[in-house]
Write an enzyme that holds these catalytic residues in place. Structure first.
Site, PDB file in Angstrom:
ATOM      1  N   GLN A 118      27.343  -9.938  -2.685  1.00  0.00           N
ATOM      2  CA  GLN A 118      26.339 -10.807  -3.293  1.00  0.00           C
ATOM      3  C   GLN A 118      26.451 -12.218  -2.729  1.00  0.00           C
ATOM      4  OE1 GLN A 118      28.047  -9.595  -7.290  1.00  0.00           O
ATOM      5  NE2 GLN A 118      25.916  -9.867  -7.872  1.00  0.00           N
TER       6      GLN A 118
ATOM      7  N   HIS B 256      22.055 -10.854  -0.562  1.00  0.00           N
ATOM      8  CA  HIS B 256      21.235 -12.060  -0.737  1.00  0.00           C
ATOM      9  C   HIS B 256      21.140 -12.887   0.531  1.00  0.00           C
ATOM     10  CE1 HIS B 256      22.614 -11.284  -5.066  1.00  0.00           C
ATOM     11  NE2 HIS B 256      21.372 -10.896  -4.968  1.00  0.00           N
TER      12      HIS B 256
ATOM     13  N   CYS C   9      13.248 -17.397  11.206  1.00  0.00           N
ATOM     14  CA  CYS C   9      11.852 -17.798  11.379  1.00  0.00           C
ATOM     15  C   CYS C   9      10.967 -16.866  10.560  1.00  0.00           C
ATOM     16  CB  CYS C   9      11.460 -17.739  12.853  1.00  0.00           C
ATOM     17  SG  CYS C   9       9.692 -17.938  13.122  1.00  0.00           S
TER      18      CYS C   9
ATOM     19  N   CYS D  57       8.383 -14.952  13.494  1.00  0.00           N
ATOM     20  CA  CYS D  57       8.874 -13.975  14.475  1.00  0.00           C
ATOM     21  C   CYS D  57      10.171 -13.302  14.038  1.00  0.00           C
ATOM     22  CB  CYS D  57       9.038 -14.621  15.852  1.00  0.00           C
ATOM     23  SG  CYS D  57      10.461 -15.721  15.997  1.00  0.00           S
TER      24      CYS D  57
ATOM     25  N   CYS E 187      10.624 -22.961  14.534  1.00  0.00           N
ATOM     26  CA  CYS E 187      11.083 -22.100  15.625  1.00  0.00           C
ATOM     27  C   CYS E 187      10.279 -22.433  16.891  1.00  0.00           C
ATOM     28  CB  CYS E 187      10.834 -20.670  15.176  1.00  0.00           C
ATOM     29  SG  CYS E 187      11.151 -19.379  16.366  1.00  0.00           S
TER      30      CYS E 187
ATOM     31  N   VAL F 191      41.919 -11.684  -7.588  1.00  0.00           N
ATOM     32  CA  VAL F 191      41.582 -10.809  -6.456  1.00  0.00           C
ATOM     33  C   VAL F 191      42.458 -11.093  -5.232  1.00  0.00           C
ATOM     34  CG1 VAL F 191      39.195 -10.441  -7.207  1.00  0.00           C
ATOM     35  CG2 VAL F 191      39.717 -12.329  -5.636  1.00  0.00           C
TER      36      VAL F 191
HETATM   37 ZN   LIG Z   1       9.679 -17.783  15.445  1.00  0.00          ZN
END
Ligand SMILES: [Zn+2]
Length: 267
Positions: A101, A140, A148, A151, A173, A255
């Site tokens: 996540q 996510h 972009c 594209c 872009c 953890v």
């Molecule tokens: Zn682009």
């Protein structure tokens, strides 16, 4: 035999092992959390970072997003012992996929670090790196990349944020399309293919490790139950989760201690 020992034995026997990770695995690296006390949304108005605003006012969105990006990634974060232990389990062939996540890219960093160590080591006998490849599915997206909208080209976020900071708003872009942080924004749907892939992995897993996630945000909330239907679910998290009742193993631990210990027990 404690719970982690029996879990390690299950991992050893399993043909498919999948880990799901959440904010709790990156918090020990210092990555700010979004929610809760002192979460990022205590300092920033999440309403300014919606997909709707990006579409309506991309220049204003990018202007504000630069401040958020600095808060989130102004420091360079390092993968911690839990990220590294998962990357090692994957490199050793015990872990097939990490579904996360998180958007901080630390699983990729840990994998690169472990691969680098392996490449330098003398016991690297594999001809191809394919054998140690595992899938990292970022539910996510990845905040350290931009994409972009026209594209689809992805690139490193840092130079694009620098351009935005210098007043190039919104950054575009080469094709003329607007760049968007390569993350799922509020009000934006997760790509269907990503959700489908996560469900497939959960369904295929013999052992599903839910690590450092409160398991309340979809689709992460439903994956553990799906996995538990015909596999072994383990929850490793400091706090209770709604999926604890479905889990064969619940490990209420830090953890960065539990995951490296699990990795030691698997070998
Ligand atoms: Zn682009």
């Amino acid at each position: 035999m404690d719970d982690l020992e029996s879990l390690a034995a299950e991992i050893d026997r399993a043909s498919t092992v999948v880990a799901l990770t959440g904010a709790g695995i990156s918090a020990p690296s210092g990555v700010p959390t979004f929610r809760g006390d002192d979460g990022v949304w205590e300092h920033f108005d999440e309403g300014q970072f919606t997909y709707g605003r990006f579409q309506r006012d991309p220049a204003g969105f990018w202007d504000d997003r630069g401040d958020l990006q600095r808060e989130l990634f102004g420091e360079a974060y390092e993968p911690n012992a839990a990220h590294v232990a998962l990357a090692e389990l994957a490199a050793e062939g015990y872990l097939d996929a990490v579904v996360t996540q998180n958007t901080d890219g630390l699983h990729r960093d840990a994998t690169a670090r472990v691969r680098g160590a392996t490449a330098d080591g003398e016991n690297d006998t594999t001809d191809e790196s394919e054998g140690t490849d595992h899938e990292i599915l970022e539910l996510h997206g990845n905040a350290r990349r931009v994409r972009c909208v026209d594209c689809g080209r992805r690139q490193d976020a840092d130079p694009v944020f620098e351009r935005a900071e210098d007043g190039d708003l919104p950054p575009r872009c080469d094709c003329g399309g607007t760049f968007k942080p390569d993350v799922v924004l509020f009000g934006e749907q997760l790509p269907g293919a990503v959700i489908q892939r996560a469900r497939t992995l959960a369904g295929e897993s013999d052992v599903f490790l839910a690590i450092g996630s409160s398991l309340v945000v979809q689709p992460a909330a439903s994956l553990p139950r799906q996995a538990a239907a015909d596999g072994t679910l383990a929850v490793i998290n400091l706090e209770e989760t709604p999926c604890d009742g479905d889990a064969a193993v619940v490990c209420r631990a830090d953890v960065t201690e539990a995951v490296p210990r699990l990795r030691e027990l698997v070998r």
